[in-house]
Write an enzyme that holds these catalytic residues in place. Sequence first.
Site, mmCIF file in Angstrom:
data_model
loop_
_atom_site.group_PDB
_atom_site.id
_atom_site.type_symbol
_atom_site.label_atom_id
_atom_site.label_comp_id
_atom_site.label_asym_id
_atom_site.label_seq_id
_atom_site.Cartn_x
_atom_site.Cartn_y
_atom_site.Cartn_z
ATOM 1 N N ASP A 128 11.280 -13.975 25.230
ATOM 2 C CA ASP A 128 9.982 -14.622 25.410
ATOM 3 C C ASP A 128 8.986 -13.974 24.465
ATOM 4 O OD1 ASP A 128 10.810 -16.414 27.367
ATOM 5 O OD2 ASP A 128 10.285 -15.080 29.018
ATOM 6 N N ASP A 146 11.210 -22.967 26.862
ATOM 7 C CA ASP A 146 10.518 -23.189 28.138
ATOM 8 C C ASP A 146 9.495 -24.314 28.005
ATOM 9 O OD1 ASP A 146 11.915 -20.955 29.121
ATOM 10 O OD2 ASP A 146 10.261 -19.590 28.667
#
EC number: 3.4.23.36
Length: 168
Positions: A128, A146
């Site tokens: 991330d 995402d």
Amino acid sequence: MSEKALTLKQSGVRWLWLAILVFIADIGIKLVVMDNMGYGWANRIEVLPFFNLLYVHNYGAAFSFLSDQAGWQRWLFTGIAFVVTGLLTYWMSKLPAKEKWNNIAYALIIGGAVGNVFDRVVHGFVVDYLDFFWGSYHWPAFNLADTTICIGAAMIILDGFRKKDANK
């Protein structure tokens, strides 16, 4: 009377190029982040007063759900992603290619799911790097995969409202 099967060219499977594009972009960005950014909060890059680039590992799912578990969640989320990818690809094979909205939504979800599965299988975690915040509150870090999963899911939800309104 049975319906005539759609050819690959006629079906929504034709839209899988978008899933491939999302996957390539997601993995490419993650490789750049891993190769060029230091890990963790101390190495964040402040971009805007509400946005940082931040390299972190997510061992769970969205919002780091189950990230504190012993590792079994890696395989659970990988299995879920495979099932969802298979189901959405099947649905795309039954949808005409001209039904762009749902085919695009499904392709976005597939591309994002496969991008995160790649991370889980190869690295054992998901990379991330997007950190949005307001004051001292930070939204959980996330990535392109995402984002495309959420956009695809939102499109499916919106489509449900569109069809509901059309039936009035």
